[in-house]
Motif scaffolding. Structure first.
Motif, PDB file in Angstrom:
ATOM      1  N   ARG A  25     -19.884  32.693  57.359  1.00  0.00           N
ATOM      2  CA  ARG A  25     -19.427  31.638  56.456  1.00  0.00           C
ATOM      3  C   ARG A  25     -18.246  32.078  55.598  1.00  0.00           C
ATOM      4  O   ARG A  25     -17.778  31.307  54.765  1.00  0.00           O
ATOM      5  CB  ARG A  25     -20.582  31.198  55.544  1.00  0.00           C
ATOM      6  CG  ARG A  25     -21.755  30.573  56.287  1.00  0.00           C
ATOM      7  CD  ARG A  25     -22.829  30.135  55.322  1.00  0.00           C
ATOM      8  NE  ARG A  25     -23.993  29.591  56.034  1.00  0.00           N
ATOM      9  CZ  ARG A  25     -25.126  29.234  55.433  1.00  0.00           C
ATOM     10  NH1 ARG A  25     -25.237  29.362  54.120  1.00  0.00           N
ATOM     11  NH2 ARG A  25     -26.129  28.758  56.147  1.00  0.00           N
ATOM     12  N   GLN A  26     -17.790  33.300  55.794  1.00  0.00           N
ATOM     13  CA  GLN A  26     -16.662  33.802  55.015  1.00  0.00           C
ATOM     14  C   GLN A  26     -15.370  33.565  55.803  1.00  0.00           C
ATOM     15  O   GLN A  26     -15.178  34.111  56.896  1.00  0.00           O
ATOM     16  CB  GLN A  26     -16.836  35.286  54.691  1.00  0.00           C
ATOM     17  CG  GLN A  26     -18.030  35.567  53.800  1.00  0.00           C
ATOM     18  CD  GLN A  26     -18.168  37.032  53.447  1.00  0.00           C
ATOM     19  OE1 GLN A  26     -17.182  37.770  53.427  1.00  0.00           O
ATOM     20  NE2 GLN A  26     -19.386  37.469  53.163  1.00  0.00           N
ATOM     21  N   ARG A  27     -14.500  32.763  55.240  1.00  0.00           N
ATOM     22  CA  ARG A  27     -13.293  32.327  55.932  1.00  0.00           C
ATOM     23  C   ARG A  27     -12.449  33.502  56.405  1.00  0.00           C
ATOM     24  O   ARG A  27     -11.984  33.517  57.556  1.00  0.00           O
ATOM     25  CB  ARG A  27     -12.474  31.432  54.999  1.00  0.00           C
ATOM     26  CG  ARG A  27     -11.116  31.004  55.552  1.00  0.00           C
ATOM     27  CD  ARG A  27     -10.350  30.183  54.546  1.00  0.00           C
ATOM     28  NE  ARG A  27      -9.043  29.795  55.045  1.00  0.00           N
ATOM     29  CZ  ARG A  27      -7.969  30.590  54.992  1.00  0.00           C
ATOM     30  NH1 ARG A  27      -8.064  31.802  54.425  1.00  0.00           N
ATOM     31  NH2 ARG A  27      -6.808  30.180  55.480  1.00  0.00           N
ATOM     32  N   ASP A  28     -12.210  34.483  55.538  1.00  0.00           N
ATOM     33  CA  ASP A  28     -11.324  35.590  55.900  1.00  0.00           C
ATOM     34  C   ASP A  28     -11.884  36.397  57.057  1.00  0.00           C
ATOM     35  O   ASP A  28     -11.136  36.799  57.961  1.00  0.00           O
ATOM     36  CB  ASP A  28     -11.083  36.494  54.691  1.00  0.00           C
ATOM     37  CG  ASP A  28     -10.169  35.846  53.671  1.00  0.00           C
ATOM     38  OD1 ASP A  28      -9.424  34.921  54.045  1.00  0.00           O
ATOM     39  OD2 ASP A  28     -10.208  36.254  52.494  1.00  0.00           O
ATOM     40  N   ARG A  30     -13.960  35.305  59.377  1.00  0.00           N
ATOM     41  CA  ARG A  30     -13.866  34.486  60.586  1.00  0.00           C
ATOM     42  C   ARG A  30     -12.454  34.537  61.173  1.00  0.00           C
ATOM     43  O   ARG A  30     -12.279  34.638  62.394  1.00  0.00           O
ATOM     44  CB  ARG A  30     -14.252  33.035  60.291  1.00  0.00           C
ATOM     45  CG  ARG A  30     -15.707  32.806  59.978  1.00  0.00           C
ATOM     46  CD  ARG A  30     -16.088  31.340  60.204  1.00  0.00           C
ATOM     47  NE  ARG A  30     -15.194  30.430  59.512  1.00  0.00           N
ATOM     48  CZ  ARG A  30     -15.373  29.964  58.292  1.00  0.00           C
ATOM     49  NH1 ARG A  30     -16.432  30.349  57.593  1.00  0.00           N
ATOM     50  NH2 ARG A  30     -14.522  29.107  57.741  1.00  0.00           N
TER      51      ARG A  30
END
Length: 425
Positions: A25-28, A30
């Motif tokens: 769930r962590q954008r960076d 991903r």
């Protein structure tokens, strides 16, 4: 009147830090993981397309094909240690990583262009393989320290496991995609997939918002900085054990890989499609390993998981040496062994990198990681050559047994080190 709230021994729940969200769930993270997976998948396509271009369109000799293979790995020996120092000297590593992807994309894109213009030659393919390999070496020297900068310390093991899984995902999908693209487009045009993959990777990395917080150590000159990286890797008993086990395993694994194709075709009489399927099984095992290793580490600790995984290093060789019977039996045995060894390798590599990060001061992590890559990747060329020579001298099956026995040598590297005495978490 006494303020009972401020004097209370119980902490204010409002100041208790919230738990970190899962990595997925962590954008960076991903973005980072997707960039690496796409880039490595493109490289897998190119690994098939470039040799096919040389062999089918340029009529390369066996010597030229060998030189083409060596050109992609030579940068590890020439620039590996220097790249680690460069990565440690930079306050921001992401621009260096993006630049490497862009240069590699341009070089890959010139292959179909030069083929279309009728000026593509084997020496130029050697140049492309060398430059792309050099970009990969520099990228990897910055990649590991940068990964640790974009994830919380409490999630390092899971993040490293996910990063290890990228290679497994690429090994599952890359060769199949390469075969389809070569069949549909021709080998030179398939190399465009690698160029596009590098461009997408650069774009995704550029979108990461995490701020790097790295203070470089004072430099003493390139040679002294390299020597200090070597000193850190060899003086620390845990780092020394990890380096020894990794290099030992890779040496015998390379010797095994050098003769496995001939053994599978001539001795086991496997169809070529099944050999490709075994590669996919290894990749599936790697993905499974990335899923289970954080749970194992959480229960037993990195050290104990590492101690267990190294015991299984020779298992694949033993199964291959004993395999016989009908084709379905061979497929079941070899496929199962490939899945198991995929799990083992990703588990070992994840724990190895986690411990390396723990044992190394942050400002020296680039050169210590580069030293590890120099040793573990550098032995691949030597192991492959020796495996081929031994196969000529003694036959293929004896070499597999030699590799199985050699794989056992990695066990004392770990079990006789301080890692054996680590307390349970």
């Amino acid at each position: 009147m006494k303020d009972i709230f401020h004097d209370s021994p119980h902490p204010d729940p409002a100041v208790v830090p919230a738990p970190e969200p899962p990595l997925r769930r962590q954008r960076d993270y991903r973005l980072y993981w997707t960039a690496r997976t796409i880039s490595l998948s493109g490289s897998e396509v190119s690994r098939l397309a470039i040799p096919l271009t040389a062999a089918t369109l340029l009529g390369s000799s066996s010597l030229e094909m060998g030189a083409l293979t060596a050109a992609s790995t030579l940068p590890h020996l020439l620039f590996g240690l220097v790249a680690g120092v460069v990565a440690d000297r930079m306050t921001r590593r992401r621009p260096l990583m993006i630049a490497c992807e862009l240069v590699a994309a341009v070089m890959a894109a010139t292959v179909p262009l030069f083929w279309y213009l009728g000026v593509l030659t084997v020496p130029y393919l050697l140049t492309v393989a060398f430059v792309v390999g050099a970009c990969a070496v520099v990228f990897r020297s910055a990649d590991f320290p940068y990964l640790l900068a974009v994830v919380p310390p409490s999630q390092r093991t899971e993040a490293i496991a996910g990063a290890q899984a990228t290679q497994s995902v690429a090994s599952v999908g890359g060769p199949g995609l390469g075969g389809v693209l070569v069949q549909a487009l021709s080998a030179p045009l398939a190399v465009l997939a690698e160029a596009v993959a590098f461009l997408i990777s650069a774009s995704l990395l550029r979108s990461i918002r995490a701020t790097e917080r790295h203070t470089p150590a004072a430099t003493q000159g390139m040679w002294r900085d390299i020597k200090y990286g070597l000193h850190l890797s060899l003086a620390n008993p845990i780092l020394r054990a990890l380096l020894g086990a990794g290099a030992t395993h890779n040496f015998f694994a390379s010797a095994y890989i050098a003769i496995f194709m001939l053994y599978a075709l001539n001795e086991l009489e496997l169809p070529s499609g099944m050999i490709g399927g075994l590669t996919a099984c290894f990749g599936i095992g790697g993905i499974l390993g990335a899923i289970i290793v954080p749970r194992l580490v959480g229960r037993y600790g990195d050290e104990r998981v590492l101690l267990g995984s190294v015991l299984l290093f020779p298992s694949d060789y033993v199964v291959v040496a004993f395999t016989g019977g009908s084709l379905p039996v061979k497929a079941a045995l070899l496929g199962s062994a490939s899945i198991v060894v995929g799990i083992v390798i990703v588990t070992f590599a994840t724990c190895m990198n986690t411990l390396m990060a723990r044992e190394t001061p942050t400002e020296y992590l680039g050169r210590v990681k580069a030293t590890s890559a120099f040793a573990t990747q550098g032995v691949l060329t030597i192991g492959g050559l020796i495996g081929g020579v031994l196969g000529e001298l003694f036959g293929l099956r004896p070499v597999i047994w030699i590799c199985a026995a050699g794989g056992l040598l990695a066990i004392p590297c770990i079990w006789l080190s301080p890692l054996r005495h680590a307390p349970r978490p």
